[in-house]
Each structure stands twice: as structure tokens, then as C-alpha cells.
Motif scaffolding. Sequence first.
Motif, PDB file in Angstrom:
ATOM      1  N   MET A   1       0.876  -1.061  -0.019  1.00 15.56           N
ATOM      2  CA  MET A   1       0.057   0.085  -0.060  1.00 15.56           C
ATOM      3  C   MET A   1       0.839   1.292  -0.040  1.00 15.56           C
ATOM      4  N   SER A   2       0.521   2.218  -0.832  1.00  8.73           N
ATOM      5  CA  SER A   2       1.557   3.350  -0.884  1.00  8.73           C
ATOM      6  C   SER A   2       0.797   4.384   0.138  1.00  8.73           C
ATOM      7  N   SER A   8      -0.544   6.153  -5.789  1.00 10.71           N
ATOM      8  CA  SER A   8      -1.416   4.910  -5.338  1.00 10.71           C
ATOM      9  C   SER A   8      -1.999   4.612  -6.719  1.00 10.71           C
ATOM     10  N   CYS A 166      -6.268  -3.990  -7.771  1.00  7.84           N
ATOM     11  CA  CYS A 166      -5.840  -2.587  -6.971  1.00  7.84           C
ATOM     12  C   CYS A 166      -6.869  -2.725  -6.054  1.00  7.84           C
TER      13      CYS A 166
END
Length: 320
Positions: A1-2, A8, A166
Motif C-alpha cells: 500500500m502506498s 497509489s 488494485c
Amino acid sequence: MSGNFWKSSHYQQWLLDPQEIMLHRIKDLQAFNLKEDEYYKLMIFFANFIQALGENLRLRQQVIATATVYLRRFYSKYSLKCIDPFLLAPTCLFLATKVEVLNFFFLFYFLSQFKEFGLPSQHRFATVTANLVKTKYSHLFPQEYPYKIGHIWECEFYLLEVMDCCLILYHPYRPLVQFVNDLSPDDQSLLQQAWRVCNDSLRTDLCLMYPPSLIALGCLHIACVHLKKDAKHWFSELNVDLEKLFEVVRHIMFLYDIWKSFDEKDKIKEIIGKIGKPRLSNASGEQPPQTLQMAQRPHVISQQQQNQPQQDIRTQHYKL
């Protein structure tokens, strides 16, 4: 996870142009002879369905929000013909539950509700869904809800494929809390009102088009107007595109205009009747758990199938 929204997959892959959304949607409008407002009402209904199912399962609002965005993402790319929404909606919630729970520290709560995240708990998920349909949506399913946990498992793979795995989302809730604390610290009435508007915004396409911080500002603006709170000076000092901000507000206000005239129990049956329902039975009339005619890989659906149609609850929960 960004940790940065702008880096992201949410920002880089899943903020879509309105024209791109309509390009896929117009095919459904033509195939099922739907008006645009009928499609809009259909998406409102299935967002409400996910909300009701999530509440029955005692899930947090963030899990419900994630599931609703997953549903929107799928149908922004593929037709209603590909997967029955009555199957995709619980599948989205099933996947969102695992994503949100396993990524945060609420695992102990999930385990206390489901005992263990294994086969028994997953079958309980399907049972709760069937019971909800039987008690609240019996006018749409005079017979038994046809989908079992096997259908949800299979559908989950197609959902993952369409979203390109995603799974991590950024919601407006966190920036909303920050904005309210900056505008009017400790104003719980303002936070609650804006939070409800955020929940309602899930019934629109905003989650597919705008960053969550901008959606949060739009919801806060509506809450300030509703509570007659003067925040013009605060908004004027923001470094944001005001035209985009007002576009967010217009989307939400359009939702409320649609909602006023939307008798869900009366209208949705007619709309769903245009789409039709899938047939899961084989020649013997049985329903094998691995048979899922509607949930085919979207990119291998035959041309013949593409041309053949298939057979008031605003969120008032303030959950931080």
C-alpha cells in the motif's frame, strides 16, 4: 500500500474520465432499453443493498464503502450482462471485508464476529446474504436466493482480475476529519452531517472521478450549507480548483434530487425486470455450486451473449 494517494493505484489507474465511464455505460442503456436515471437508480439500489448487508454483518462503514467502490469499478468497465449485480454486490463486500480487516488492526473484531475466517464463517456470510434477500427483498426474489458461497468464491476471482488486484482504496473520511478539525474543532454536529453526506456520495460516480480529499470538501460544503454555518472565508483560502469542487457538490445534489422521487420498492422491480435474471439450473433442475453462467471471464464472453439481455435508506451511521 502506498502511503501517498498520488502515487497509489487508486490515483494512477482508477480515476477515470466521465466520457470513459459513459462509453461503457451507454452500451447497457441501449442493450436493456434503460434511461440514464434508471441506471442511476439501479446503482443507488445496489449501494443500499451492500449497506444493508454490511450492517447485518456488523461491519465498519469503511468496509462497506470499499465494497461499494469495488462494485462501481467493475461496472465502469463491464456490462451488467457479465455478472449479476445480486451476486457481485455480496462478492464485493466479501472481498472488502478481507482487504480492510487483514490490513488493519480490527482483525480481533472480525474474528469475534465470525469465530474464524475459514469455511464456517464464509458459509455464514452466504447465509446472512440469503436471509437478507428473503426478509427485505422478497419482492424481487419470490423464490430462494440462488447464489451460494461457491458462486461468491468464483466471482471473487473475476472481480480481482477486472480491478487488476488494485484493492487498496483511499476514502474521503480521513481528510474530512482533518478539514473539520481545521474549520471548526470539536464541532461534532458538523462532522456527523458531513460524514453522512460522504456515505451518500457512494451512490454517485464521484469515487471514480475525483480524489477523496476533493470529495470530502464537497461533502463538507454541503454540510455547512445544511447547518447554516458560514465557512466562505475558510473555503476561499483553500488551494483547490473551485470549479471541480462545485462539480462534486452538483453530483451530490443531483443524487438527492433523484432520491426524492425514488420509491425503491416500487420502481426497482421494474428496472431489474428490464435486465432479467440469470438461470443457474442445469437440465435436471439442480443447482451445482460451481455453475456460474453469468460470471464468465469478461474478455471471453461470446458475441451472442453480449447481444442477449439476461434474464430509503440514507446512511445515518457515524462510525469512526
